[in-house]
Scaffold this motif. Structure first.
Motif, PDB file in Angstrom:
ATOM      1  N   THR A  14       0.853  -1.197   0.000  1.00  0.00           N
ATOM      2  CA  THR A  14       0.000   0.000   0.000  1.00  0.00           C
ATOM      3  C   THR A  14       0.881   1.236   0.000  1.00  0.00           C
ATOM      4  OG1 THR A  14      -0.103   0.008   2.419  1.00  0.00           O
ATOM      5  CG2 THR A  14      -1.867  -1.157   1.239  1.00  0.00           C
ATOM      6  N   ILE A  15       0.450   2.232  -0.757  1.00  0.00           N
ATOM      7  CA  ILE A  15       1.154   3.518  -0.843  1.00  0.00           C
ATOM      8  C   ILE A  15       0.126   4.613  -0.639  1.00  0.00           C
ATOM      9  CG2 ILE A  15       2.572   5.026  -2.278  1.00  0.00           C
ATOM     10  CD1 ILE A  15       3.492   2.593  -3.833  1.00  0.00           C
ATOM     11  N   ARG A  16       0.386   5.466   0.313  1.00  0.00           N
ATOM     12  CA  ARG A  16      -0.566   6.516   0.626  1.00  0.00           C
ATOM     13  C   ARG A  16      -0.641   7.539  -0.507  1.00  0.00           C
ATOM     14  NH1 ARG A  16       1.617   8.810   5.058  1.00  0.00           N
ATOM     15  NH2 ARG A  16       1.172   6.852   6.151  1.00  0.00           N
ATOM     16  N   SER A  17       0.521   7.976  -0.986  1.00  0.00           N
ATOM     17  CA  SER A  17       0.534   8.955  -2.086  1.00  0.00           C
ATOM     18  C   SER A  17       1.910   8.954  -2.741  1.00  0.00           C
ATOM     19  CB  SER A  17       0.195  10.369  -1.588  1.00  0.00           C
ATOM     20  OG  SER A  17       1.197  10.822  -0.680  1.00  0.00           O
ATOM     21  N   VAL A  18       1.933   9.313  -4.020  1.00  0.00           N
ATOM     22  CA  VAL A  18       3.180   9.464  -4.769  1.00  0.00           C
ATOM     23  C   VAL A  18       3.171  10.838  -5.438  1.00  0.00           C
ATOM     24  CG1 VAL A  18       4.624   8.610  -6.642  1.00  0.00           C
ATOM     25  CG2 VAL A  18       3.377   6.989  -5.192  1.00  0.00           C
ATOM     26  N   SER A  19       4.183  11.632  -5.145  1.00  0.00           N
ATOM     27  CA  SER A  19       4.281  12.976  -5.705  1.00  0.00           C
ATOM     28  C   SER A  19       5.686  13.192  -6.238  1.00  0.00           C
ATOM     29  CB  SER A  19       3.958  14.030  -4.631  1.00  0.00           C
ATOM     30  OG  SER A  19       4.151  15.328  -5.150  1.00  0.00           O
ATOM     31  N   THR A  20       5.784  13.620  -7.476  1.00  0.00           N
ATOM     32  CA  THR A  20       7.099  13.855  -8.066  1.00  0.00           C
ATOM     33  C   THR A  20       7.065  15.083  -8.958  1.00  0.00           C
ATOM     34  OG1 THR A  20       8.814  12.915  -9.489  1.00  0.00           O
ATOM     35  CG2 THR A  20       6.569  12.279  -9.972  1.00  0.00           C
ATOM     36  N   THR A  21       8.160  15.823  -8.941  1.00  0.00           N
ATOM     37  CA  THR A  21       8.280  17.046  -9.750  1.00  0.00           C
ATOM     38  C   THR A  21       9.677  17.115 -10.353  1.00  0.00           C
ATOM     39  OG1 THR A  21       6.746  18.220  -8.295  1.00  0.00           O
ATOM     40  CG2 THR A  21       8.094  19.559  -9.768  1.00  0.00           C
ATOM     41  N   ALA A  22       9.745  17.330 -11.652  1.00  0.00           N
ATOM     42  CA  ALA A  22      11.027  17.522 -12.335  1.00  0.00           C
ATOM     43  C   ALA A  22      10.978  18.839 -13.090  1.00  0.00           C
ATOM     44  CB  ALA A  22      11.315  16.367 -13.287  1.00  0.00           C
ATOM     45  N   LEU A  23      11.850  19.757 -12.735  1.00  0.00           N
ATOM     46  CA  LEU A  23      11.889  21.083 -13.360  1.00  0.00           C
ATOM     47  C   LEU A  23      13.274  21.316 -13.954  1.00  0.00           C
ATOM     48  CD1 LEU A  23      10.046  23.186 -10.625  1.00  0.00           C
ATOM     49  CD2 LEU A  23       9.096  22.247 -12.727  1.00  0.00           C
ATOM     50  N   GLY A  24      13.310  21.643 -15.224  1.00  0.00           N
ATOM     51  CA  GLY A  24      14.596  21.922 -15.860  1.00  0.00           C
ATOM     52  C   GLY A  24      15.166  23.265 -15.448  1.00  0.00           C
ATOM     53  N   ALA A  25      14.378  24.327 -15.577  1.00  0.00           N
ATOM     54  CA  ALA A  25      14.833  25.668 -15.194  1.00  0.00           C
ATOM     55  C   ALA A  25      13.631  26.472 -14.721  1.00  0.00           C
ATOM     56  CB  ALA A  25      15.506  26.371 -16.363  1.00  0.00           C
ATOM     57  N   VAL A  26      13.813  27.180 -13.620  1.00  0.00           N
ATOM     58  CA  VAL A  26      12.737  27.994 -13.049  1.00  0.00           C
ATOM     59  C   VAL A  26      13.267  29.411 -12.834  1.00  0.00           C
ATOM     60  CG1 VAL A  26      11.158  28.301 -11.126  1.00  0.00           C
ATOM     61  CG2 VAL A  26      11.743  26.000 -11.890  1.00  0.00           C
ATOM     62  N   ASN A  27      12.554  30.363 -13.378  1.00  0.00           N
ATOM     63  CA  ASN A  27      12.944  31.765 -13.205  1.00  0.00           C
ATOM     64  C   ASN A  27      11.752  32.534 -12.644  1.00  0.00           C
ATOM     65  OD1 ASN A  27      13.937  34.331 -13.291  1.00  0.00           O
ATOM     66  ND2 ASN A  27      14.164  34.446 -15.508  1.00  0.00           N
ATOM     67  N   THR A  28      11.816  32.854 -11.371  1.00  0.00           N
ATOM     68  CA  THR A  28      10.767  33.661 -10.734  1.00  0.00           C
ATOM     69  C   THR A  28      11.311  35.035 -10.339  1.00  0.00           C
ATOM     70  OG1 THR A  28      11.270  32.730  -8.558  1.00  0.00           O
ATOM     71  CG2 THR A  28       9.615  31.607  -9.879  1.00  0.00           C
ATOM     72  N   GLY A  29      12.496  35.368 -10.826  1.00  0.00           N
ATOM     73  CA  GLY A  29      13.100  36.660 -10.497  1.00  0.00           C
ATOM     74  C   GLY A  29      12.350  37.807 -11.149  1.00  0.00           C
ATOM     75  N   GLN A  30      12.667  39.005 -10.732  1.00  0.00           N
ATOM     76  CA  GLN A  30      12.002  40.178 -11.273  1.00  0.00           C
ATOM     77  C   GLN A  30      12.999  41.298 -11.516  1.00  0.00           C
ATOM     78  OE1 GLN A  30       9.262  41.903  -8.438  1.00  0.00           O
ATOM     79  NE2 GLN A  30      10.559  41.391  -6.695  1.00  0.00           N
ATOM     80  N   ILE A  31      12.623  42.177 -12.440  1.00  0.00           N
ATOM     81  CA  ILE A  31      13.407  43.373 -12.739  1.00  0.00           C
ATOM     82  C   ILE A  31      12.512  44.576 -12.485  1.00  0.00           C
ATOM     83  CG2 ILE A  31      14.604  44.674 -14.531  1.00  0.00           C
ATOM     84  CD1 ILE A  31      15.276  42.037 -15.875  1.00  0.00           C
ATOM     85  N   VAL A  32      12.924  45.431 -11.575  1.00  0.00           N
ATOM     86  CA  VAL A  32      12.157  46.625 -11.224  1.00  0.00           C
ATOM     87  C   VAL A  32      12.914  47.840 -11.712  1.00  0.00           C
ATOM     88  CG1 VAL A  32      11.122  47.962  -9.367  1.00  0.00           C
ATOM     89  CG2 VAL A  32      11.215  45.470  -9.194  1.00  0.00           C
ATOM     90  N   SER A  33      12.295  48.593 -12.603  1.00  0.00           N
ATOM     91  CA  SER A  33      12.950  49.771 -13.155  1.00  0.00           C
ATOM     92  C   SER A  33      12.681  50.991 -12.288  1.00  0.00           C
ATOM     93  CB  SER A  33      12.454  50.028 -14.578  1.00  0.00           C
ATOM     94  OG  SER A  33      13.154  51.109 -15.155  1.00  0.00           O
ATOM     95  N   GLY A  34      13.450  52.040 -12.544  1.00  0.00           N
ATOM     96  CA  GLY A  34      13.325  53.264 -11.754  1.00  0.00           C
ATOM     97  C   GLY A  34      12.191  54.150 -12.244  1.00  0.00           C
ATOM     98  N   VAL A  35      12.279  55.432 -11.964  1.00  0.00           N
ATOM     99  CA  VAL A  35      11.212  56.404 -12.242  1.00  0.00           C
ATOM    100  C   VAL A  35      11.592  57.245 -13.438  1.00  0.00           C
ATOM    101  CG1 VAL A  35       9.851  58.297 -11.287  1.00  0.00           C
ATOM    102  CG2 VAL A  35      10.699  56.482  -9.791  1.00  0.00           C
TER     103      VAL A  35
END
Length: 353
Positions: free
Chosen positions: A319-340
């Motif tokens: 018996t297996i309660r749950s199986v969870s797997t994730t494979a990510l090659g590249a993740v970019n969550t960065g940000q660029i904030v410009s001036g005024v």
């Protein structure tokens, strides 16, 4: 300055009795980084002024730089130079010439009918070179390495039975380059030429990020026998296994950084007896005419990411309660904030006060 062989035709023959001297420039980098590649595409050189260059990168790559070996050197890598007398049967001309020995010549014979030398030149696969008598006369040849340095102290290669063969591939031979051509040399000879550098090959190896999970469960079946009088019963009892929750994550490259840009500002102030003028300007970086801003936020991955889950069960109740797997090659969550980008103009004087 370096003594080089350059070929004006397919026969590999040089101008008669001429030593060619050429100035060699330092070698360029064998492999470009990602930044160098971007700058080259933008046609930005070392003399270009960059007001701003902001980078935020996460890189995971399988490209590596490995030293070029004799085996991986190009076929036109220069190994040695032979200098000696020749006879041109077409024009009935005698003279002296230089002839280049290249990697592709290893393991071959250079017949006199092709080179016009007075002897056949044998180049063994291990780099041993010797001349075979074809005219019953003792003919002497001088052998140099690719930089023009003599082999064997005096560099003399003469007829079989009269002089010993030479080894043009020393034990410490390596592949060097001037940025365009390759030369197979000993380290001591290459050191004497500042413009020569070790040659490198760009190779790709598929490195693996392994976040896989493998479960293999084998069990023998338990046997229970119950006997009542002359009757009996057989019960097979399998092992009970609970694997619970299985979770795995494989990440190649993750970029969560932030780039925050400032501003360019200027203030002009003019004061008179009765008036005062004030002019202010605030510009976001990279918006000024004639200037340039390269802002780069990147996550890059070119190798394998394995986050697989494998379960193999044999003769068990699993018996297996749950199986969870994730494979990510590249993740970019960065940000660029410009001036005024704003402009403020004002005129202030005594009468206005």
């Amino acid at each position: 300055m370096i003594h080089l062989v350059t070929c004006s035709n397919s026969r590999k023959r040089l101008a008669c009795a001429v030593h060619v001297l050429a100035c060699i420039v330092p070698a360029a980098a064998p492999a470009q980084s990602i930044l160098e590649s971007v700058l080259s595409r933008l046609e930005i050189g070392q003399e270009t002024l960059l007001p701003l260059l902001a980078m935020n990168t996460a890189i995971n790559t399988g490209w590596i730089k490995t030293e070029t070996t004799v085996a991986t050197a190009s076929d036109d890598a220069l190994v040695a130079i032979i200098y000696g007398d020749y006879y041109d049967p077409v024009n009935s001309v005698w003279g002296t010439q230089e002839w280049g020995i290249y990697k592709s010549d290893l393991g071959t014979t250079l017949p006199a009918v092709d080179t016009w030398f007075l002897e056949d030149i044998h180049v063994e696969a291990d780099g041993t070179i010797w001349a075979q008598d074809t005219d019953a006369y003792t003919d002497t040849f001088t052998v140099y390495d690719a930089t023009g340095a003599l082999f064997g102290g005096n560099g003399l290669l003469i007829d079989t039975g009269i002089g010993a063969a030479l080894d043009i591939l020393p034990n410490n031979a390596a592949v060097y380059t001037d940025g365009s051509e390759q030369y197979i040399l000993s380290s001591s000879s290459a050191v004497a030429i500042d413009a020569l550098e070790l040659s490198y090959d760009d190779m790709y190896r598929d490195f693996r990020i392994d976040a896989s999970v493998t479960n293999r469960i084998d069990s023998s079946v338990q046997t229970a026998i119950a006997t009542v009088g002359e009757a009996s019963s057989l019960e097979l009892v399998a092992t009970q296994i609970d694997l619970g929750a299985i979770s795995t994550t494989g990440l190649g490259a993750v970029n969560t950084g932030a780039i925050t840009l400032g501003v360019n500002s200027s203030v002009d102030d003019a004061v008179g007896r009765s008036t005062r003028a004030l002019s202010g300007r605030v510009n976001a970086i990279g918006t000024t005419f004639g200037e340039m801003a390269l802002i780069w936020n990147e996550a890059y991955n070119d190798i394998s990411v394995d986050a697989s889950v494998t379960n193999v069960a044999n003769q068990v109740n699993l018996t297996i309660r749950s199986v969870s797997t994730t494979a990510l090659g590249a993740v970019n969550t960065g940000q660029i904030v410009s001036g005024v980008n704003a402009a403020v103009l004002g005129i202030v004087g005594r009468s206005g006060q």
